[in-house]
Design an enzyme around this catalytic site. Structure first.
Site, PDB file in Angstrom:
ATOM      1  N   HIS A 181       4.523   7.300   2.637  1.00 63.08           N
ATOM      2  CA  HIS A 181       5.501   6.321   2.256  1.00 63.08           C
ATOM      3  C   HIS A 181       4.947   5.191   1.308  1.00 63.08           C
ATOM      4  CE1 HIS A 181       2.641   4.434   5.571  1.00 63.08           C
ATOM      5  NE2 HIS A 181       2.713   3.731   5.173  1.00 63.08           N
ATOM      6  N   HIS A 217      -5.747  -1.832   4.591  1.00 61.93           N
ATOM      7  CA  HIS A 217      -5.751  -0.756   3.461  1.00 61.93           C
ATOM      8  C   HIS A 217      -4.815  -1.145   2.334  1.00 61.93           C
ATOM      9  CE1 HIS A 217      -2.077  -0.703   6.092  1.00 61.93           C
ATOM     10  NE2 HIS A 217      -1.610   0.638   5.900  1.00 61.93           N
ATOM     11  N   GLU A 256       8.261   1.598   4.305  1.00 60.61           N
ATOM     12  CA  GLU A 256       7.667   0.767   5.567  1.00 60.61           C
ATOM     13  C   GLU A 256       7.862  -0.615   5.177  1.00 60.61           C
ATOM     14  OE1 GLU A 256       3.315   0.648   5.987  1.00 60.61           O
ATOM     15  OE2 GLU A 256       3.722   0.294   8.271  1.00 60.61           O
ATOM     16  N   TYR A 280       9.656   1.746  10.061  1.00 65.15           N
ATOM     17  CA  TYR A 280       9.909   3.000   8.854  1.00 65.15           C
ATOM     18  C   TYR A 280      11.245   3.115   8.798  1.00 65.15           C
ATOM     19  CZ  TYR A 280       4.865   3.534   8.749  1.00 65.15           C
ATOM     20  OH  TYR A 280       3.542   3.522   8.704  1.00 65.15           O
ATOM     21  N   HIS A 303       0.913  -1.185  -0.036  1.00 65.37           N
ATOM     22  CA  HIS A 303       0.083   0.055   0.183  1.00 65.37           C
ATOM     23  C   HIS A 303       0.745   1.173   0.134  1.00 65.37           C
ATOM     24  CE1 HIS A 303       0.860  -0.661   4.328  1.00 65.37           C
ATOM     25  NE2 HIS A 303       0.777   0.862   4.305  1.00 65.37           N
ATOM     26  N   HIS A 315       1.262  -0.335  14.966  1.00 63.93           N
ATOM     27  CA  HIS A 315       0.439   0.731  15.080  1.00 63.93           C
ATOM     28  C   HIS A 315      -1.027   0.547  15.649  1.00 63.93           C
ATOM     29  CE1 HIS A 315       2.337   2.707  11.400  1.00 63.93           C
ATOM     30  NE2 HIS A 315       2.394   1.552  10.769  1.00 63.93           N
TER      31      HIS A 315
HETATM   32 FE   LIG Z   1       1.696   1.806   6.083  1.00 65.12          FE
END
Ligand SMILES: [Fe+2]
Ligand code: FES
Lengths: 115, 307
Positions: free
Chosen positions: B214, B199, B265, B255, B153, B246
């Site tokens: 990112h 996502h 990431e 990251y 993503h 997260h």
């Molecule tokens: Fe991400």
């Protein structure tokens, strides 16, 4: 490798930087925080400074953050410059970002009852 | 997948120095170089991906992201989605087949946050790298570095999030998996998916349009994330934050930056979603925890360092 002194006249900090070291890296290695640290790759513009005095070599930097006009004013990215002499630098004001403001504001205005 | 968008298919990343960038994305991240073109662009893929490439690097003097492409089911879907974009009022640009080697025709459009996206239906099917199609082994030997398994993503920063949400949900059939709301009811972050992944693409509000936060690559386990951190130290690569977790998506993550300052990431895990799931909501006053679940404080660099 010759070592040079970097003096940040905005904050009064000074530190040693080798000729093959970026100014930002040298600052980070001695634990100083007088220039903001971002990507360390010349891309984000976070570490922008102005060199007031002294020679340096310069790596590739994003044109979005250092357009030719800015470069002509001595504005550079600390993660991409390598001193060739003692340097005097100064900070360049950073734009405040909306989301940090927004979130900080949220934190201040949302109060929770203490238990 | 409601309207036939299958998955993130590719992303074109701008880099300051091609040699350094290729080293970063291949030796360190573990992508595989699959081609180069006469514009000097370098094509890469992760080993589990079946198509020819997913990451394209372009050398120029301003890092960031040129565009991200989504693969759709078939040509009919491409035609109907293109019409949908036009009806929505967006300008679409037709990019002929083979402008990217091995990729069919692409339809490019720019959304109100200032980011360019593409849809396409065809790309050369090269199969998973290093394993056979029949009776495949668990993984191929000869992978480098972090051994990333797929381009997963991207997260973008820009304005006009409501309009972007409208296009992605109503025209392209994504659904909203997670969101961050401020006290005035504004959605300052939106995580969208065309799949069961939490996502496929995400946006965070900022006044400055068109920014890349990112690109992200998937790893299998938390051990792999830790090993990625080891490799970041071994190679003296610029680290941002992690390994950590997260709040948003609950993925386990680290990251770091490519040599041009584009954030990367690698992560594993994360929640799943279906179209009937209500969006997971985080509030802006808990943004610190939403982003980094353990630190629980706002991390200015994470929020403001962009390309
Ligand atoms: Fe991400
Ligand atoms: S830290 Fe990003 S440009 Fe120097």
């Amino acid at each position: 490798m010759p070592a040079y002194q970097v003096f940040n006249r905005t904050t009064g900090d000074s530190f040693t930087c080798n000729g093959d070291q970026s100014v930002l890296k040298a600052m980070e290695l001695v634990g100083k925080k007088c220039v903001p640290v971002g990507c360390r790759g010349g891309g984000c513009g976070f570490c922008k400074i102005r060199v007031v005095e002294g020679d340096f070599e310069c790596g590739k930097m994003s044109k979005a953050h250092v357009p030719p006009e800015a470069l002509a004013q001595g504005e550079v990215l600390a993660c991409r410059i390598y001193p060739q002499a003692d340097l005097t630098i100064e900070c360049v004001p950073q734009p405040v970002d909306a989301i940090v403001e927004q979130a900080t504001r949220a934190k201040q205005t949302t109060t929770r009852p203490m238990r | 997948m409601k309207k036939g968008v299958m998955r993130p298919g590719h992303v074109q990343i701008r880099v300051l120095d091609m040699k350094e960038a290729v080293e970063h994305y291949t030796d360190l991240v573990g992508l595989i170089e699959t081609d180069r073109d006469d514009q000097g662009r370098v094509y890469l893929k992760a080993w589990t991906e079946v198509d020819k490439f997913s990451v394209v690097l372009r050398e120029t003097d301003q890092p960031g992201c040129d565009f991200m492409g989504f693969k759709v089911l078939d040509e009919d879907t491409l035609v109907s989605l293109t019409q949908g974009l036009k009806d929505f009022g967006l300008e679409v640009e037709e990019i002929p087949a083979e402008e990217l080697k091995g990729c069919g025709r692409r339809v490019r459009f720019t959304v109100a946050s200032g980011h360019a996206f593409e849809l396409y239906a065809d790309k050369e099917y090269t199969g998973k790298w290093g394993v056979t199609e029949v009776n495949p082994e668990a993984w191929p030997r000869g992978l480098s570095g972090m051994k990333a398994t797929r381009f997963d993503h991207a997260l973008f920063y820009g304005p006009n999030l409501p309009e972007v949400l409208d296009v992605f949900t109503n025209v392209l059939g994504f659904h909203l998996a997670e969101q961050v709301m401020d006290p005035d009811g504004n959605r300052i972050a939106q995580f969208l998916t065309a799949s069961m992944k939490e996502h496929d693409i995400a946006f965070i509000h900022s006044d400055e349009p068109g920014q890349l936060h990112h690109t992200s690559y998937y790893l299998e386990t938390w051990d792999d994330v830790l090993r990625a951190a080891d490799l970041i130290s071994m190679t003296d690569t610029s680290i941002d934050i992690g390994p950590t977790r997260h709040g948003l998506t609950h993925g386990k993550t680290i990251y770091f930056f490519d040599p041009s300052g584009n954030r990367c990431e690698v992560f594993c895990g994360g929640d799943y979603t279906y179209p009937d799931h209500k969006p997971v909501t985080w509030t802006a006053d808990e943004l610190g925890k939403a982003i980094f679940y353990h630190d629980r404080v706002l991390n200015e660099r994470f929020l403001t360092v962009l390309t």
